[in-house]
Write a protein that holds these residues in place. Sequence first.
Motif, PDB file in Angstrom:
ATOM      1  N   GLY A  49       0.816  -1.207   0.000  1.00 31.64           N
ATOM      2  CA  GLY A  49       0.000   0.000   0.000  1.00 31.64           C
ATOM      3  C   GLY A  49       0.848   1.256   0.000  1.00 31.64           C
ATOM      4  O   GLY A  49       2.074   1.211   0.177  1.00 31.64           O
ATOM      5  N   PRO A  50       0.214   2.410  -0.163  1.00 35.46           N
ATOM      6  CA  PRO A  50       0.951   3.670  -0.336  1.00 35.46           C
ATOM      7  C   PRO A  50       1.650   4.173   0.920  1.00 35.46           C
ATOM      8  O   PRO A  50       2.480   5.077   0.830  1.00 35.46           O
ATOM      9  CB  PRO A  50      -0.143   4.654  -0.778  1.00 35.46           C
ATOM     10  CG  PRO A  50      -1.421   4.079  -0.249  1.00 35.46           C
ATOM     11  CD  PRO A  50      -1.250   2.599  -0.312  1.00 35.46           C
ATOM     12  N   ASP A  51       1.329   3.614   2.086  1.00 36.45           N
ATOM     13  CA  ASP A  51       1.962   4.068   3.327  1.00 36.45           C
ATOM     14  C   ASP A  51       3.101   3.164   3.799  1.00 36.45           C
ATOM     15  O   ASP A  51       3.784   3.495   4.767  1.00 36.45           O
ATOM     16  CB  ASP A  51       0.917   4.146   4.458  1.00 36.45           C
ATOM     17  CG  ASP A  51      -0.230   5.071   4.134  1.00 36.45           C
ATOM     18  OD1 ASP A  51       0.011   6.101   3.483  1.00 36.45           O
ATOM     19  OD2 ASP A  51      -1.369   4.763   4.525  1.00 36.45           O
ATOM     20  N   TYR A  52       3.291   2.033   3.142  1.00 41.02           N
ATOM     21  CA  TYR A  52       4.182   1.007   3.692  1.00 41.02           C
ATOM     22  C   TYR A  52       5.624   1.483   3.835  1.00 41.02           C
ATOM     23  O   TYR A  52       6.268   1.232   4.862  1.00 41.02           O
ATOM     24  CB  TYR A  52       4.117  -0.248   2.818  1.00 41.02           C
ATOM     25  CG  TYR A  52       4.793  -1.449   3.437  1.00 41.02           C
ATOM     26  CD1 TYR A  52       4.240  -2.093   4.540  1.00 41.02           C
ATOM     27  CD2 TYR A  52       5.979  -1.953   2.917  1.00 41.02           C
ATOM     28  CE1 TYR A  52       4.847  -3.208   5.107  1.00 41.02           C
ATOM     29  CE2 TYR A  52       6.591  -3.068   3.480  1.00 41.02           C
ATOM     30  CZ  TYR A  52       6.030  -3.690   4.571  1.00 41.02           C
ATOM     31  OH  TYR A  52       6.625  -4.787   5.133  1.00 41.02           O
ATOM     32  N   LEU A  53       6.152   2.153   2.830  1.00 50.07           N
ATOM     33  CA  LEU A  53       7.560   2.557   2.880  1.00 50.07           C
ATOM     34  C   LEU A  53       7.846   3.570   3.978  1.00 50.07           C
ATOM     35  O   LEU A  53       8.988   3.715   4.416  1.00 50.07           O
ATOM     36  CB  LEU A  53       8.008   3.117   1.531  1.00 50.07           C
ATOM     37  CG  LEU A  53       8.048   2.146   0.351  1.00 50.07           C
ATOM     38  CD1 LEU A  53       8.675   2.818  -0.859  1.00 50.07           C
ATOM     39  CD2 LEU A  53       8.809   0.871   0.692  1.00 50.07           C
ATOM     40  N   HIS A  54       6.799   4.265   4.437  1.00 52.28           N
ATOM     41  CA  HIS A  54       6.985   5.243   5.515  1.00 52.28           C
ATOM     42  C   HIS A  54       7.555   4.595   6.776  1.00 52.28           C
ATOM     43  O   HIS A  54       8.211   5.265   7.576  1.00 52.28           O
ATOM     44  CB  HIS A  54       5.660   5.923   5.853  1.00 52.28           C
ATOM     45  CG  HIS A  54       5.169   6.850   4.796  1.00 52.28           C
ATOM     46  ND1 HIS A  54       5.453   8.199   4.793  1.00 52.28           N
ATOM     47  CD2 HIS A  54       4.427   6.633   3.691  1.00 52.28           C
ATOM     48  CE1 HIS A  54       4.902   8.765   3.741  1.00 52.28           C
ATOM     49  NE2 HIS A  54       4.264   7.829   3.056  1.00 52.28           N
ATOM     50  N   HIS A  55       7.292   3.299   6.963  1.00 56.05           N
ATOM     51  CA  HIS A  55       7.789   2.612   8.154  1.00 56.05           C
ATOM     52  C   HIS A  55       9.317   2.524   8.174  1.00 56.05           C
ATOM     53  O   HIS A  55       9.902   2.277   9.233  1.00 56.05           O
ATOM     54  CB  HIS A  55       7.209   1.200   8.230  1.00 56.05           C
ATOM     55  CG  HIS A  55       5.716   1.158   8.379  1.00 56.05           C
ATOM     56  ND1 HIS A  55       5.066   1.551   9.529  1.00 56.05           N
ATOM     57  CD2 HIS A  55       4.746   0.781   7.520  1.00 56.05           C
ATOM     58  CE1 HIS A  55       3.765   1.410   9.367  1.00 56.05           C
ATOM     59  NE2 HIS A  55       3.545   0.945   8.161  1.00 56.05           N
ATOM     60  N   PHE A  56       9.944   2.700   7.018  1.00 56.96           N
ATOM     61  CA  PHE A  56      11.394   2.532   6.919  1.00 56.96           C
ATOM     62  C   PHE A  56      12.098   3.828   6.536  1.00 56.96           C
ATOM     63  O   PHE A  56      13.238   3.811   6.071  1.00 56.96           O
ATOM     64  CB  PHE A  56      11.697   1.423   5.895  1.00 56.96           C
ATOM     65  CG  PHE A  56      10.860   0.194   6.117  1.00 56.96           C
ATOM     66  CD1 PHE A  56      11.106  -0.636   7.206  1.00 56.96           C
ATOM     67  CD2 PHE A  56       9.796  -0.098   5.285  1.00 56.96           C
ATOM     68  CE1 PHE A  56      10.306  -1.739   7.444  1.00 56.96           C
ATOM     69  CE2 PHE A  56       9.003  -1.215   5.512  1.00 56.96           C
ATOM     70  CZ  PHE A  56       9.249  -2.039   6.595  1.00 56.96           C
ATOM     71  N   LEU A  57      11.415   4.932   6.756  1.00 56.90           N
ATOM     72  CA  LEU A  57      11.960   6.238   6.421  1.00 56.90           C
ATOM     73  C   LEU A  57      11.784   7.205   7.586  1.00 56.90           C
ATOM     74  O   LEU A  57      10.811   7.113   8.333  1.00 56.90           O
ATOM     75  CB  LEU A  57      11.238   6.816   5.200  1.00 56.90           C
ATOM     76  CG  LEU A  57      11.487   6.132   3.858  1.00 56.90           C
ATOM     77  CD1 LEU A  57      10.405   6.515   2.859  1.00 56.90           C
ATOM     78  CD2 LEU A  57      12.872   6.493   3.317  1.00 56.90           C
ATOM     79  N   ASN A  58      12.712   8.109   7.721  1.00 57.25           N
ATOM     80  CA  ASN A  58      12.567   9.219   8.644  1.00 57.25           C
ATOM     81  C   ASN A  58      12.159  10.459   7.858  1.00 57.25           C
ATOM     82  O   ASN A  58      12.812  10.825   6.876  1.00 57.25           O
ATOM     83  CB  ASN A  58      13.887   9.501   9.372  1.00 57.25           C
ATOM     84  CG  ASN A  58      14.222   8.427  10.395  1.00 57.25           C
ATOM     85  OD1 ASN A  58      13.337   7.892  11.043  1.00 57.25           O
ATOM     86  ND2 ASN A  58      15.507   8.120  10.528  1.00 57.25           N
ATOM     87  N   ALA A  59      11.076  11.078   8.269  1.00 60.24           N
ATOM     88  CA  ALA A  59      10.645  12.324   7.636  1.00 60.24           C
ATOM     89  C   ALA A  59      11.472  13.485   8.192  1.00 60.24           C
ATOM     90  O   ALA A  59      11.770  13.532   9.382  1.00 60.24           O
ATOM     91  CB  ALA A  59       9.158  12.551   7.883  1.00 60.24           C
TER      92      ALA A  59
END
Length: 515
Positions: free
Chosen positions: A498-508
Amino acid sequence: MVLPFKHEPFTDFNDEVNKKEFEAALNKVKGELGQEYPIVINGEKIFTDDKLTSYNPGNKDEVVGKVSKATKEHIEQAMESAKEAFKTWSTWSPKERADILFRAAAKIRRRKHEFSAWLAYDAGKPWNQADGDTAEGIDFLEYYARQMIELGEGKELNHRVNEHNAYTYQAMGPGVVIPPWNFAFAIVAGTTVAPIVAGNTVLMKPSENTPVIAYKLVEVLEEAGLPKGVLNFVPGDPAEIGDYLVDHIDTHFINFTGSRATGTRIYERAAKVHEGQQQLKTVVAEMGGKDTIIVDKEADLDLAAQSIVDSAFGFSGQKCSACSRAIVHKDVYDEVLEKSIELTKELTVGNPAEENVYMGAVVNRKQFDKIKDYIEVGKQEGELAYGGKTDDSKGFFVYPTIFKDMDPEGRIMQEEIFGPVVGFAKANDFDELLEIANNTEYGLTGAVISDNREHLNRARTEFQVGNLYFNRGCTAAIVGYQPFGGFKMSGTDSKAGGPDYLHHFLNAKTVTEAF
């Protein structure tokens, strides 16, 4: 220009050409059985005396491969490798990293039947299920590559006079990936390449049941140009290296798919900050389900029966999304049960490495014994309506089993069996159908078979699952179409594919520059 995502099509094995091509792939893989496979650290292949041995579940004496086992010393080497590789890999542009995934997807696509044939041997997957597994792995590579290119653009922020604001994403650091055996290529691929394309480096510990197909992914990523040290392959005994990986002070994230017991253990251990640790660890956990199909009194009963049977017995029920509970309105209960039994009688069971069957064996002796014990429990808690047969003379075969008139609070209806066992229970009205559907600690998938729009609208909010399906089965989520993950004790609802998945492995990161 990057083309829009389009999921990999499934193979039609009714086509004689496709059938013969798959049989040729099975023969090719059969000629490669029994080989030894290494640990991979910083691109170096390391063979050890102590090995994991993978057996064909449908022919328990047939060795698929022997994979070297990593020790804690190997984990330290792999972490150092990952830390060093992170320094450069994290500086690659999102497009450059995505191109590695695109190349790997193309290579796998050209060898699709070969990868699926390995799944037939390593995991005991029937042809259609193996083909879907490989297709999903390709989808993950293609989808996450596109998602990272989009995230590489950052997000738009407001600006003020003489001030510019930027919102971007950057990689976290080295992390640990612990995938399961049931989707031995798809989930291995998805959980591994997502943090990698985000710019992180990975220590991947595959399931001890299916390490060979996991190694095949490592090989193809290397062939696609993944730099040394970005992916370190560290199979091993969970008791020896599992906690060590999670506890390590340089672990930034743990991406886990597996049992509730292991997932909650990881969640707890990852929360502890050890001396020298400079970051809080992110845990992405998908931990299973106890999934229900509701059948309303106003419903297509043939569709209901087909949905129950396909969702309960596909890959022998060895899916966290599998339907293990059918809750049916009392007015149509007997008819849906009878139709489901008749459909189940048509299912074929055998060794997928030898023939195209609907169901293969369950993965190993431990699972076989566990499911067999649950069948005995079911006989005490309700009535065996169909099946109940097991056979471990050659492989670990559990035949499709249906129980009826079950107590919704009983063990069969509450505990995750992870086998081809489904329990039927009846309800008086839609309120009770929903009440029973929500009465477990899990919240992964569910389905409602109904022609009543008011009831479907109620279920949309009241049925407490992460993936809810109307008038279809509760399995077979497609990457980019049905992002997958649940809540309650089913996990962190991370929505793989899904479109949010990669956010778990990134720091904003926000950067403000004044002029």
